[in-house]
Design a protein around this motif. Structure first.
Motif, PDB file in Angstrom:
ATOM      1  N   ASP A  46       0.834  -1.199   0.000  1.00 28.83           N
ATOM      2  CA  ASP A  46       0.000   0.000   0.000  1.00 28.83           C
ATOM      3  C   ASP A  46       0.878   1.261   0.000  1.00 28.83           C
ATOM      4  N   ALA A  47       1.957   1.224   0.786  1.00 23.28           N
ATOM      5  CA  ALA A  47       2.841   2.390   0.886  1.00 23.28           C
ATOM      6  C   ALA A  47       3.489   2.705  -0.472  1.00 23.28           C
ATOM      7  N   ILE A  48       3.973   1.648  -1.154  1.00 24.43           N
ATOM      8  CA  ILE A  48       4.612   1.849  -2.458  1.00 24.43           C
ATOM      9  C   ILE A  48       3.616   2.392  -3.473  1.00 24.43           C
ATOM     10  N   LEU A  49       2.356   1.847  -3.415  1.00 26.96           N
ATOM     11  CA  LEU A  49       1.329   2.303  -4.352  1.00 26.96           C
ATOM     12  C   LEU A  49       0.994   3.764  -4.101  1.00 26.96           C
ATOM     13  N   GLU A  50       0.773   4.155  -2.817  1.00 30.52           N
ATOM     14  CA  GLU A  50       0.439   5.543  -2.490  1.00 30.52           C
ATOM     15  C   GLU A  50       1.568   6.500  -2.890  1.00 30.52           C
ATOM     16  N   ALA A  51       2.792   6.084  -2.604  1.00 29.43           N
ATOM     17  CA  ALA A  51       3.930   6.947  -2.940  1.00 29.43           C
ATOM     18  C   ALA A  51       4.031   7.165  -4.435  1.00 29.43           C
ATOM     19  N   LEU A  78      11.311   2.806  -0.914  1.00 28.69           N
ATOM     20  CA  LEU A  78      10.775   4.134  -1.248  1.00 28.69           C
ATOM     21  C   LEU A  78      11.906   5.143  -1.511  1.00 28.69           C
ATOM     22  N   HIS A  79      12.956   5.047  -0.702  1.00 29.42           N
ATOM     23  CA  HIS A  79      14.059   5.997  -0.853  1.00 29.42           C
ATOM     24  C   HIS A  79      14.798   5.782  -2.182  1.00 29.42           C
ATOM     25  N   ARG A  80      15.036   4.487  -2.492  1.00 26.14           N
ATOM     26  CA  ARG A  80      15.775   4.197  -3.720  1.00 26.14           C
ATOM     27  C   ARG A  80      14.919   4.411  -4.963  1.00 26.14           C
ATOM     28  N   ARG A  81      13.621   4.022  -4.899  1.00 27.92           N
ATOM     29  CA  ARG A  81      12.784   4.085  -6.098  1.00 27.92           C
ATOM     30  C   ARG A  81      12.266   5.488  -6.364  1.00 27.92           C
TER      31      ARG A  81
END
Length: 627
Positions: A46-51, A78-81
């Motif tokens: 969910d976090a990756i999708l929202e970000a 999240l930091h790398r992508r």
């Protein structure tokens, strides 16, 4: 308490928390303080999708979230992508968790439980740091772009001298890509000559120059192509991210300049070897180069000449004046002529001077002056002019003497022509009268004696005629013009055939023979040669006489040949002397003047005459006619 700046755009925050009540409280708190919450996620997916959808400015991340991966791994993703900064909110403060979290390079940690104000202050500090780092990175990107466009080699290092950046020019110089050079000591990337290494490190501020002296400005490096290049290096120290010092260095390739300096030094050395004075001076200014030749000629040392006005130093003198010479240099770029200079010892010398103006790129005008001492030549010229004047006077005097002698010779010739002929006519006439009136009283021997007397007087008359002709040939003025030698020879041949009608004489005359000379004199010369040929073929039943032209080494050579008596070449040196005979008078009568006359005529035309023959095999007489 730190509060958000209301004048700026609202910061966007993504909350990743698996406990719904905690997540809702955090959301309410953030919105009360003016932040925009982009969403709440309970798991990594969910976090990756929202970000990916909302691109938040900051992620508040719980270490423990639903499913795998956990919050720390999700923060790393999240930091790398997406390059999103992460602030951890966790109740777990054990060393292992903290160490794992540090590897994701979080922007901050906040331990649970926390107060709202602690949360808000932490977020604001984190966001301000994020913004500051972004601005710094932007400035760094701009600096990198600017350095990349510079033609000189530029690199940056950390405080330990490890490479952080190389621009394109530096990569070409060193042969290393940015990826290969990152983190490598700069002295391993830039291959500096061992003897220059300490100075290079001092220039970068990596160590102090030896003995406290200033670092030398120029260094040798081995370039990627394997050749040695000369560079200059300048370094500037500045503060980088997190306050760490960095150095930015610029290396300028000066190999071409060093080569040019070497060429200039070589040229200067060569000019110093010249014995001729060579010096340069700034137009309207002072001498800035003075070679050894100038030292030798003028006596001024290099130290004495440099910085002096050349015209004042040498007391230059010229009829047209120095300003006029400068004007010619301005208009035409060069001037040449004779100048009077004064040496250090006070001697005036005359020099042949050449001045050439060279316009420098910076607008300066430099004059290269080369002089040659011609004082001795001028002295010799003056002597030659005096000698020429004296010679002309002598020639005039000699010409007057020759004219007087010619007049005397003409007078003598007149006397010979008239005074000597009268007695000869008397002897011949009285001998003829004696024969006619008293022949019956004289015996045969007496009559023979009288015939011999008459013959000798007639021969004497012919001799006088030939001598007079030789004299006239020598003194006569020449009038050069185009002469048709073929036509002249044919006329002479016709006269000789008529005079010797009882003989069979064949003349072979080449057509088209032309020459430049005096028509009358050339006719006399050919008449003598043809008459000689007729005389010496007298014993031939069929006499053959030829006249032809041929080229010898590009020069026309004329030849009169016959099939007559010929002569022995051992006596050829006497052939052209007056009164010289190679045959007995009883065999071939004559005065011995004809060939001497031919030689004088040919010499007056600037030509030469010679003969080839064999006894009883005929003779050939060759001659040339100068232009």
């Amino acid at each position: 308490m730190i509060v958000p700046d209301s004048t700026k755009q609202r910061s966007r925050v993504l909350i990743v928390e698996d406990e719904g009540i905690v997540a809702t409280d955090i959301r309410t708190c953030l919105e009360d303080y003016g932040y925009e919450v982009t969403g709440i996620a309970a798991s990594s997916d969910d976090a990756i999708l929202e970000a990916s959808k909302t691109c938040p400015d900051l992620v508040l991340m719980d270490v423990r979230i639903q499913g795998d991966p956990d919050g720390i791994e999700t923060a790393d993703i999240l930091h790398r992508r997406f390059g999103v900064p992460v602030m951890f909110l966790t109740a777990h403060s054990d060393p292992e968790t903290i160490e794992r979290a540090k590897k994701t390079e979080p922007i901050a940690f906040l331990l649970k439980p926390f107060k709202k104000i602690e949360l808000v202050n932490g977020i604001e500090i984190a966001l301000r740091r994020v913004h500051a780092e972004r601005e710094l990175r932007e400035q760094e990107r701009w600096l990198v772009t600017a350095m990349g466009s510079i033609g000189d080699a530029v690199f940056s290092t950390d405080e330990h001298g490890r490479v952080r950046f190389l621009n394109r020019a530096a990569q070409i110089l060193t042969g290393a890509t940015l990826e290969q050079a990152l983190g490598v000591p700069v002295t391993e990337v830039v291959q500096v000559a061992p003897e220059d290494l300490r100075g290079f490190r001092a220039a970068l501020g990596l160590e102090t120059a030896e003995n406290g002296s200033r670092a030398k400005p120029e260094y040798r490096v081995v370039a990627a192509a394997g050749d040695t290049r000369w560079i200059t290096a300048r370094a500037t120290k500045m503060e980088g991210l997190e306050g760490r010092p960095i150095r930015i260095a610029v290396m300028q390739d000066i190999t071409a300049r060093k080569q040019a300096e070497r060429v200039l030094r070589r040229q200067s050395d060569l000019l110093d070897q010249s014995r001729e004075p060579v010096f340069t001076w700034e137009f309207g200014g002072c001498i800035d180069y003075w070679n050894h030749g100038a030292e030798r000629l003028y006596g001024f040392s290099r130290e004495e000449a440099l910085g002096r006005d050349p015209h004042e130093l040498l007391r230059t003198s010229h009829p047209m004046g120095i300003p006029e010479i400068d004007g010619v240099l301005e208009r035409e770029g060069q001037w040449s002529g004779e100048l009077v200079h004064t040496t250090k010892d006070g001697w005036e010398i005359i020099v042949e001077s050449l001045m050439v103006m060279v316009k420098e790129p910076d607008g300066r005008k430099t004059v290269l002056e080369t002089n040659r001492d011609i004082s001795e030549r001028k002295r010799v010229d003056r002597e030659i002019r005096w000698l020429n004047a004296d010679l002309e006077k002598r020639v005039r005097d000699r010409t007057a003497q020759l004219e007087a002698a010619n007049k005397e010779l003409e007078s003598f010739a007149h006397s010979v022509s008239h005074d000597l002929r009268a007695p000869l006519r008397g002897i011949d006439g009285w001998s003829l009268a004696l024969i006619e009136d008293y022949s019956h009283q004289l015996d045969q021997q007496a009559r023979q004696y009288l015939d011999r007397v008459r013959s000798e007087t007639q021969r004497m008359g012919s001799l006088i005629d030939d001598l007079l002709q030789l004299s006239r040939v020598t003194r006569a003025e020449m009038e050069r013009q185009a002469v048709d030698l073929t036509a002249v020879a044919r006329n002479i041949a016709a006269r000789l055939r008529e005079a010797h009608a009882d003989r069979h004489i064949e003349f072979e005359i080449q057509p088209g023979m032309m020459a430049s000379g005096d028509p009358r004199l050339l006719e006399i010369a050919l008449t003598n040669l043809f008459s000689n040929a007729v005389k010496f073929t007298g014993r031939r039943v069929a006499a053959r006489i030829g006249f032809e032209e041929r080229l010898s080494e590009g020069e026309p050579v004329f030849c009169v040949r016959d099939n007559g008596a010929g002569f022995d070449m051992a006596y050829a040196s006497n052939l052209f002397g007056a009164f010289q005979r190679l045959h007995k008078m009883s065999e071939f009568p004559g005065t011995g003047i004809g060939l001497a006359t031919v030689q004088r005529i040919i010499r007056r035309h600037g030509g030469r005459v010679w003969a080839e023959a064999q006894p009883d095999q005929g003779a050939a007489f060759y001659f040339t006619i100068g232009t």
